[in-house]
Enzyme design. Structure first.
Site, PDB file in Angstrom:
ATOM      1  N   GLY A   1       0.872  -1.180   0.000  1.00  0.00           N
ATOM      2  CA  GLY A   1       0.000   0.000   0.000  1.00  0.00           C
ATOM      3  C   GLY A   1       0.895   1.211   0.000  1.00  0.00           C
ATOM      4  O   GLY A   1       1.814   1.292  -0.812  1.00  0.00           O
ATOM      5  N   GLU A   2       0.691   2.095   0.927  1.00  0.00           N
ATOM      6  CA  GLU A   2       1.527   3.290   1.021  1.00  0.00           C
ATOM      7  C   GLU A   2       2.099   3.332   2.439  1.00  0.00           C
ATOM      8  O   GLU A   2       1.363   3.538   3.403  1.00  0.00           O
ATOM      9  CB  GLU A   2       0.667   4.516   0.708  1.00  0.00           C
ATOM     10  CG  GLU A   2       1.442   5.787   0.541  1.00  0.00           C
ATOM     11  CD  GLU A   2       2.587   5.679  -0.463  1.00  0.00           C
ATOM     12  OE1 GLU A   2       2.373   5.177  -1.579  1.00  0.00           O
ATOM     13  OE2 GLU A   2       3.716   6.076  -0.100  1.00  0.00           O
ATOM     14  N   SER A   3       3.407   3.134   2.540  1.00  0.00           N
ATOM     15  CA  SER A   3       3.988   2.971   3.869  1.00  0.00           C
ATOM     16  C   SER A   3       3.862   4.219   4.748  1.00  0.00           C
ATOM     17  O   SER A   3       3.678   4.110   5.958  1.00  0.00           O
ATOM     18  CB  SER A   3       5.443   2.531   3.766  1.00  0.00           C
ATOM     19  OG  SER A   3       6.200   3.470   3.057  1.00  0.00           O
TER      20      SER A   3
ATOM     21  N   CYS B   1       6.029  -5.463   0.168  1.00  0.00           N
ATOM     22  CA  CYS B   1       6.132  -4.140  -0.460  1.00  0.00           C
ATOM     23  C   CYS B   1       6.141  -3.011   0.581  1.00  0.00           C
ATOM     24  O   CYS B   1       7.132  -2.860   1.283  1.00  0.00           O
ATOM     25  CB  CYS B   1       5.042  -3.974  -1.516  1.00  0.00           C
ATOM     26  SG  CYS B   1       5.491  -2.729  -2.727  1.00  0.00           S
TER      27      CYS B   1
ATOM     28  N   ARG C   1      13.009   3.031  -0.760  1.00  0.00           N
ATOM     29  CA  ARG C   1      11.617   3.078  -1.241  1.00  0.00           C
ATOM     30  C   ARG C   1      11.562   3.460  -2.720  1.00  0.00           C
ATOM     31  O   ARG C   1      12.444   4.132  -3.225  1.00  0.00           O
ATOM     32  CB  ARG C   1      10.821   4.113  -0.457  1.00  0.00           C
ATOM     33  CG  ARG C   1      10.569   3.724   0.975  1.00  0.00           C
ATOM     34  CD  ARG C   1       9.724   4.790   1.638  1.00  0.00           C
ATOM     35  NE  ARG C   1       8.434   4.932   1.007  1.00  0.00           N
ATOM     36  CZ  ARG C   1       7.695   6.040   1.036  1.00  0.00           C
ATOM     37  NH1 ARG C   1       8.133   7.103   1.645  1.00  0.00           N
ATOM     38  NH2 ARG C   1       6.524   6.081   0.444  1.00  0.00           N
TER      39      ARG C   1
ATOM     40  N   ILE D   1       5.062  -3.095  -7.808  1.00  0.00           N
ATOM     41  CA  ILE D   1       4.329  -1.837  -7.978  1.00  0.00           C
ATOM     42  C   ILE D   1       5.008  -0.766  -7.121  1.00  0.00           C
ATOM     43  O   ILE D   1       4.952  -0.818  -5.902  1.00  0.00           O
ATOM     44  CB  ILE D   1       2.850  -1.983  -7.550  1.00  0.00           C
ATOM     45  CG1 ILE D   1       2.171  -3.123  -8.319  1.00  0.00           C
ATOM     46  CG2 ILE D   1       2.100  -0.666  -7.741  1.00  0.00           C
ATOM     47  CD1 ILE D   1       0.800  -3.502  -7.799  1.00  0.00           C
ATOM     48  N   ARG D   2       5.658   0.161  -7.783  1.00  0.00           N
ATOM     49  CA  ARG D   2       6.431   1.207  -7.063  1.00  0.00           C
ATOM     50  C   ARG D   2       7.168   0.578  -5.878  1.00  0.00           C
ATOM     51  O   ARG D   2       7.084   1.029  -4.737  1.00  0.00           O
ATOM     52  CB  ARG D   2       5.508   2.346  -6.614  1.00  0.00           C
ATOM     53  CG  ARG D   2       4.815   3.030  -7.776  1.00  0.00           C
ATOM     54  CD  ARG D   2       3.988   4.213  -7.351  1.00  0.00           C
ATOM     55  NE  ARG D   2       4.843   5.290  -6.859  1.00  0.00           N
ATOM     56  CZ  ARG D   2       4.678   5.897  -5.684  1.00  0.00           C
ATOM     57  NH1 ARG D   2       3.727   5.530  -4.864  1.00  0.00           N
ATOM     58  NH2 ARG D   2       5.482   6.863  -5.324  1.00  0.00           N
TER      59      ARG D   2
ATOM     60  N   HIS E   1       4.322  -8.197  -4.855  1.00  0.00           N
ATOM     61  CA  HIS E   1       2.974  -8.473  -4.329  1.00  0.00           C
ATOM     62  C   HIS E   1       2.569  -9.918  -4.619  1.00  0.00           C
ATOM     63  O   HIS E   1       1.904 -10.170  -5.621  1.00  0.00           O
ATOM     64  CB  HIS E   1       1.958  -7.542  -5.002  1.00  0.00           C
ATOM     65  CG  HIS E   1       1.970  -6.147  -4.483  1.00  0.00           C
ATOM     66  ND1 HIS E   1       1.062  -5.677  -3.563  1.00  0.00           N
ATOM     67  CD2 HIS E   1       2.805  -5.115  -4.750  1.00  0.00           C
ATOM     68  CE1 HIS E   1       1.311  -4.411  -3.291  1.00  0.00           C
ATOM     69  NE2 HIS E   1       2.367  -4.039  -3.999  1.00  0.00           N
TER      70      HIS E   1
ATOM     71  N   GLU F   1       0.294 -11.582  -3.446  1.00  0.00           N
ATOM     72  CA  GLU F   1      -1.163 -11.785  -3.320  1.00  0.00           C
ATOM     73  C   GLU F   1      -1.915 -11.418  -4.597  1.00  0.00           C
ATOM     74  O   GLU F   1      -3.102 -11.639  -4.697  1.00  0.00           O
ATOM     75  CB  GLU F   1      -1.700 -10.984  -2.124  1.00  0.00           C
ATOM     76  CG  GLU F   1      -1.895  -9.484  -2.345  1.00  0.00           C
ATOM     77  CD  GLU F   1      -0.576  -8.684  -2.382  1.00  0.00           C
ATOM     78  OE1 GLU F   1       0.511  -9.284  -2.326  1.00  0.00           O
ATOM     79  OE2 GLU F   1      -0.660  -7.452  -2.497  1.00  0.00           O
TER      80      GLU F   1
HETATM   81  N1  GLN Z   1       5.874   2.846  -2.736  1.00  0.00           N
HETATM   82  C1  GLN Z   1       5.153   2.349  -1.616  1.00  0.00           C
HETATM   83  C2  GLN Z   1       5.770   2.785  -0.299  1.00  0.00           C
HETATM   84  O1  GLN Z   1       6.879   2.979  -0.128  1.00  0.00           O
HETATM   85  C3  GLN Z   1       5.022   0.858  -1.647  1.00  0.00           C
HETATM   86  C4  GLN Z   1       4.232   0.421  -2.829  1.00  0.00           C
HETATM   87  C5  GLN Z   1       3.490  -0.833  -2.651  1.00  0.00           C
HETATM   88  O2  GLN Z   1       3.263  -1.306  -1.532  1.00  0.00           O
HETATM   89  N2  GLN Z   1       3.029  -1.371  -3.749  1.00  0.00           N
HETATM   90  O3  GLN Z   1       5.140   2.916   0.643  1.00  0.00           O
END
Ligand code: GLN
EC number: 4.3.3.6
Length: 197
Positions: free
Chosen positions: A47-49, A79, A105, A133-134, A169, A171
């Site tokens: 997600g977004e840390s 992630c 990151r 993903i990113r 990911h 999942e």
């Molecule tokens: N870029 C996100 C982060 O650093 C991680 C991306 C992800 O969980 N797919 O939080």
């Protein structure tokens, strides 16, 4: 049977729940710290840390998560979850610090921010389709850390003690083999504790 919790504050929660259930295990979406106790293992999802750490603070999860780790429970950070468990971050203050890795990151650059690769992973016989993903990667790992996979020379999956982490990911595909590695760690820990599964 092992009970697996998924931290349900933000991110790819339902996808993990679906995969856990596909393995015939019980999945619990953790919304309150009190819910942690009943679980044998915990997944910190992607997600977004930065958002996730704010929510962990806001809902008083930080100490209970550290306690969960200290109690010897098994934790899997995927992630953004990898960013949360790292002992060191390249450009932010680190957070839970429960695995001896230094993490960068959004590390794969903008043009290829999201991609899929067939990855060789220690413990899996055939390559695993890994969705990035990113994603972060691990810049360096301590001597007790077992490196499980590398992509383009960068460490993207690792384990130390009861903490497992990956930059991709697992999942998001139907392939449950990586989750299975985590479940095996959970089962082993349960056996050590003398519980019958
Ligand atoms: N870029 C996100 C982060 O650093 C991680 C991306 C992800 O969980 N797919 O939080």
């Amino acid at each position: 049977m092992a009970i697996i919790g998924v931290l349900g504050l933000q991110g790819a929660v339902s996808e993990h729940v679906k995969q856990i259930k596909a393995l015939g295990l019980e999945a619990v979406v953790i919304k309150k710290p009190e819910q942690l106790e009943q679980n044998d293992g915990l997944i910190l999802p992607g997600g977004e840390s930065t958002t996730m750490r704010k929510l962990i603070d806001r809902y008083d999860f930080f100490d209970p998560l550290k306690e969960f780790y200290k109690a010897g429970k098994v934790i899997f950070g995927t992630c953004a979850g990898m960013v949360l468990v790292a002992k060191e971050l390249a450009s932010d203050e680190s957070y839970l610090e429960i695995i001896d890795i230094s993490v960068k990151r959004n590390a794969f650059g903008r043009q290829i921010a999201s991609f899929e690769v067939d990855l060789d992973i220690t413990g899996l016989e055939d390559p695993f389709k890994a969705v990035f993903i990113r994603a972060p990667y691990i810049e360096s790992a301590g001597q007790n850390v077992e490196v499980l996979a590398k992509y383009d020379g960068k460490i993207v999956a690792a384990r130390e003690g009861n903490v497992l982490t990956c930059a991709f990911h697992p999942e998001l595909t139907a392939d449950t083999r990586f989750l299975q590695l985590f479940v095996e760690m959970v089962e082993e820990q349960k056996q050590k504790e003398g519980k019958v599964s």
